[in-house]
Scaffold this motif. Structure first.
Motif, mmCIF file in Angstrom:
data_model
loop_
_atom_site.group_PDB
_atom_site.id
_atom_site.type_symbol
_atom_site.label_atom_id
_atom_site.label_comp_id
_atom_site.label_asym_id
_atom_site.label_seq_id
_atom_site.Cartn_x
_atom_site.Cartn_y
_atom_site.Cartn_z
ATOM 1 N N GLY A 1 -11.394 -5.123 -4.733
ATOM 2 C CA GLY A 1 -12.041 -5.880 -3.675
ATOM 3 C C GLY A 1 -13.430 -5.365 -3.370
ATOM 4 N N ARG A 2 -14.259 -6.231 -2.775
ATOM 5 C CA ARG A 2 -15.616 -5.805 -2.409
ATOM 6 C C ARG A 2 -15.605 -4.822 -1.256
ATOM 7 N NH1 ARG A 2 -19.341 -10.711 -1.208
ATOM 8 N NH2 ARG A 2 -20.858 -9.007 -1.099
ATOM 9 N N GLY A 3 -14.690 -5.020 -0.329
ATOM 10 C CA GLY A 3 -14.545 -4.073 0.771
ATOM 11 C C GLY A 3 -15.634 -4.131 1.812
ATOM 12 N N MET B 1 0.834 -1.187 0.000
ATOM 13 C CA MET B 1 0.000 0.000 0.000
ATOM 14 C C MET B 1 0.872 1.242 0.000
ATOM 15 S SD MET B 1 -2.915 -1.159 2.739
ATOM 16 C CE MET B 1 -1.721 -2.040 3.733
ATOM 17 N N ASN B 2 0.660 2.074 -0.976
ATOM 18 C CA ASN B 2 1.407 3.322 -1.085
ATOM 19 C C ASN B 2 0.413 4.468 -1.136
ATOM 20 O OD1 ASN B 2 3.026 5.470 -1.662
ATOM 21 N ND2 ASN B 2 3.794 4.703 -3.616
ATOM 22 N N PHE B 3 0.383 5.251 -0.073
ATOM 23 C CA PHE B 3 -0.589 6.328 0.011
ATOM 24 C C PHE B 3 0.007 7.672 -0.398
ATOM 25 C CE2 PHE B 3 -2.497 3.541 3.517
ATOM 26 C CZ PHE B 3 -3.326 2.904 2.607
ATOM 27 N N GLU B 4 1.101 7.639 -1.126
ATOM 28 C CA GLU B 4 1.655 8.875 -1.667
ATOM 29 C C GLU B 4 0.672 9.449 -2.685
ATOM 30 O OE1 GLU B 4 3.999 12.100 -2.405
ATOM 31 O OE2 GLU B 4 4.274 10.584 -0.837
ATOM 32 N N LEU B 5 0.287 10.690 -2.489
ATOM 33 C CA LEU B 5 -0.719 11.298 -3.342
ATOM 34 C C LEU B 5 -0.090 11.844 -4.613
ATOM 35 C CD1 LEU B 5 -2.735 13.273 -0.640
ATOM 36 C CD2 LEU B 5 -3.151 10.944 -1.486
ATOM 37 N N VAL C 1 -9.290 6.338 -3.023
ATOM 38 C CA VAL C 1 -8.270 7.011 -2.212
ATOM 39 C C VAL C 1 -8.316 8.522 -2.445
ATOM 40 C CG1 VAL C 1 -5.789 7.308 -1.847
ATOM 41 C CG2 VAL C 1 -6.748 5.005 -2.032
ATOM 42 N N ALA C 2 -8.486 8.929 -3.697
ATOM 43 C CA ALA C 2 -8.599 10.362 -3.982
ATOM 44 C C ALA C 2 -9.839 10.947 -3.305
ATOM 45 C CB ALA C 2 -8.658 10.600 -5.488
ATOM 46 N N LYS C 3 -10.939 10.197 -3.326
ATOM 47 C CA LYS C 3 -12.150 10.655 -2.631
ATOM 48 C C LYS C 3 -11.878 10.830 -1.141
ATOM 49 C CE LYS C 3 -15.080 7.537 -4.280
ATOM 50 N NZ LYS C 3 -16.367 6.828 -4.499
ATOM 51 N N HIS D 1 -6.995 2.543 3.933
ATOM 52 C CA HIS D 1 -6.845 1.110 3.666
ATOM 53 C C HIS D 1 -8.068 0.560 2.953
ATOM 54 C CE1 HIS D 1 -7.488 -3.178 4.860
ATOM 55 N NE2 HIS D 1 -6.322 -3.269 4.271
ATOM 56 N N CYS D 2 -9.260 0.886 3.439
ATOM 57 C CA CYS D 2 -10.483 0.400 2.797
ATOM 58 C C CYS D 2 -10.598 0.948 1.386
ATOM 59 C CB CYS D 2 -11.700 0.783 3.630
ATOM 60 S SG CYS D 2 -13.262 0.162 2.963
ATOM 61 N N ALA D 3 -10.249 2.223 1.205
ATOM 62 C CA ALA D 3 -10.282 2.819 -0.132
ATOM 63 C C ALA D 3 -9.326 2.086 -1.067
ATOM 64 C CB ALA D 3 -9.920 4.306 -0.050
ATOM 65 N N TRP D 4 -8.164 1.723 -0.562
ATOM 66 C CA TRP D 4 -7.179 0.971 -1.357
ATOM 67 C C TRP D 4 -7.741 -0.389 -1.758
ATOM 68 C CZ3 TRP D 4 -4.681 -3.628 0.144
ATOM 69 C CH2 TRP D 4 -3.649 -4.045 -0.710
ATOM 70 N N VAL D 5 -8.426 -1.052 -0.826
ATOM 71 C CA VAL D 5 -9.056 -2.351 -1.138
ATOM 72 C C VAL D 5 -10.065 -2.186 -2.265
ATOM 73 C CG1 VAL D 5 -10.605 -4.149 -0.251
ATOM 74 C CG2 VAL D 5 -8.667 -3.374 1.136
ATOM 75 N N LEU D 6 -10.902 -1.170 -2.189
ATOM 76 C CA LEU D 6 -11.909 -0.932 -3.229
ATOM 77 C C LEU D 6 -11.239 -0.586 -4.562
ATOM 78 C CD1 LEU D 6 -14.515 1.124 -1.160
ATOM 79 C CD2 LEU D 6 -14.816 -1.203 -2.017
ATOM 80 N N ASP D 7 -10.218 0.232 -4.520
ATOM 81 C CA ASP D 7 -9.513 0.589 -5.753
ATOM 82 C C ASP D 7 -8.807 -0.615 -6.368
ATOM 83 O OD1 ASP D 7 -10.233 3.274 -5.864
ATOM 84 O OD2 ASP D 7 -8.495 3.943 -4.702
#
Length: 393
Positions: A315-317, A1-5, A72-74, A306-312
């Motif tokens: 994944g169903r999330g 997971m890389n949360f660098e914007l 993640v952007a949202k 993390h959840c946003a990353w799963v959806l992106d």
């Protein structure tokens, strides 16, 4: 997971932050803000401002005039919008419209998208999602659905009662969940000016951040053409899952922004107010509360990301969004409650925005499923996993 914007997301974050502070926050004391949410006139002005700045409905698909933001952007942009109770309304990312836009984009036919989704994404109309019913109907348990839809020629005739329907007053159309004759749930689209669609009354609620408030709605032989079934007959509960996981997460994003606002107000007060010979923030009791706020918000933000990353990632999330909803709603509540305590008398009066945030945020532990129901669902999944021997050895 890389949360660098990305640079694009960072740029938009800066634009939204400036828009909220310069255009939206000054309107928080506008007299058109009512106990049932912003009036239509206030909403229209806010939407016009967001449209002018190119910030309207950024989560919608490009074909519908949006930016098709990733989850993640949202998370980044919605948190910035939530910094003001009016921010999500201004940017057309408030509940229930935000979730309805997502659902229609995935499930609706092309004709339905042109008729309902396009004007909704453009901020020209509002919508509501009618599922919750008074007892003995559906609430936390959707299988208790009582509203019926009976086929009659080319139409369905819908009868039933709904309540706690956010945005019902003044909505241009509704998505209705009803039980068809096969016993399964089906979603229907309907204009709210059709005969038989009746908003009986508004419900007084603690929060005042949703345009149209929360209403009691009755369907009295409401006729809906079969062509206005959303998706396929009998698949309503499945479509509800399409809507619920992402919409549940966006609630977390927006409320995190509200918690950040409350924390900033408390920090400002703790830095300037003196008591017993020093600033409030220099007293250990207050300083510890501010430190706990920072930790709760970081935990919440990472959970959302993390959840946003799963959806992106495709994944169903469902599990992740349930955990995020519980962690977020309880974390931000602790933050806001501490802020009220730091502010003292100002925190329980209209002198500070924190009092309004406090009242708005309490319902979050109930909206989109009470936290106890999410814990129950998670517990069942844990036990099923253990029964299958899939737990950690």
């Amino acid at each position: 997971m890389n949360f660098e914007l990305s640079d694009d997301v960072k740029s938009m974050q800066s634009r939204v932050r400036q828009f909220i502070r310069e255009e939206v926050i000054p309107m928080e004391r506008d007299p058109r803000q009512t106990s049932h949410g912003p009036s239509e006139a206030l909403r229209n002005e806010l939407v016009a401002r967001a449209r002018h700045h190119g910030l309207l409905t950024p989560h919608a698909s490009v074909g519908m005039g949006g930016m098709e933001l990733s989850h993640v952007a949202k998370a980044v942009i919605f948190e910035e919008a939530g910094y003001s109770p009016l921010g999500p309304t201004a940017m057309n990312i408030h509940a229930p419209d935000e979730g309805n836009i997502h659902l229609l984009d995935i499930v609706a036919s092309d004709a339905q998208k042109e008729r309902w989704l396009r004007p909704l994404a453009a901020g020209q109309i509002r919508s509501c999602f009618a599922m919750t019913e008074p007892a003995p109907g559906a609430g936390s348990d959707p299988s208790m659905l009582q509203t019926t839809a009976v086929r009659d020629g080319d139409d369905y005739v819908i009868n039933g009662h709904k309540w706690l329907i956010t945005g019902a007053e003044g909505a241009g159309f509704a998505i209705i969940m009803a039980r068809t004759e096969d016993g399964n749930a089906t979603m229907f689209l309907t204009d709210t000016d059709r005969p038989g669609f009746i908003v009986e009354r508004m419900m007084d609620a603690m929060d005042s951040c949703f345009t149209g408030g929360h209403g009691v709605v009755r369907f009295d032989n409401l006729r809906v053409p079969a062509s206005d079934v959303l998706g396929e007959v009998g698949r309503g509960f499945r479509y509800a899952q399409v809507r619920l996981a992402p919409a549940r997460l966006t609630h977390c994003m927006r409320w995190l922004g509200a918690a950040q606002r409350a924390h900033d107000e408390a920090c400002r007060y703790a830095r300037t107010r003196e008591s017993f010979g020093k600033r409030l923030g220099d007293h250990q009791g207050v300083g510890f509360m501010l430190a706990d706020n920072e930790m709760d918000m970081l935990t919440t933000r990472l959970t959302i990301y993390h959840c946003a990353w799963v959806l992106d990632s495709g994944g169903r999330g469902n599990v992740e969004s349930s955990m995020a909803k519980v962690i977020s709603s309880e974390g931000i509540w602790r933050v806001i409650d501490r802020c009220v305590q730091v502010l003292g008398g100002q925190g329980v009066s209209g002198e500070s925005i924190v009092e309004r945030i406090f009242k708005d945020a309490r319902g979050f532990r109930i909206y989109d499923g009470p936290n106890e129901v999410h814990r129950m669902s998670l517990a069942r999944k844990i036990m099923a996993r253990e029964d299958e021997g899939a737990g950690r050895s």
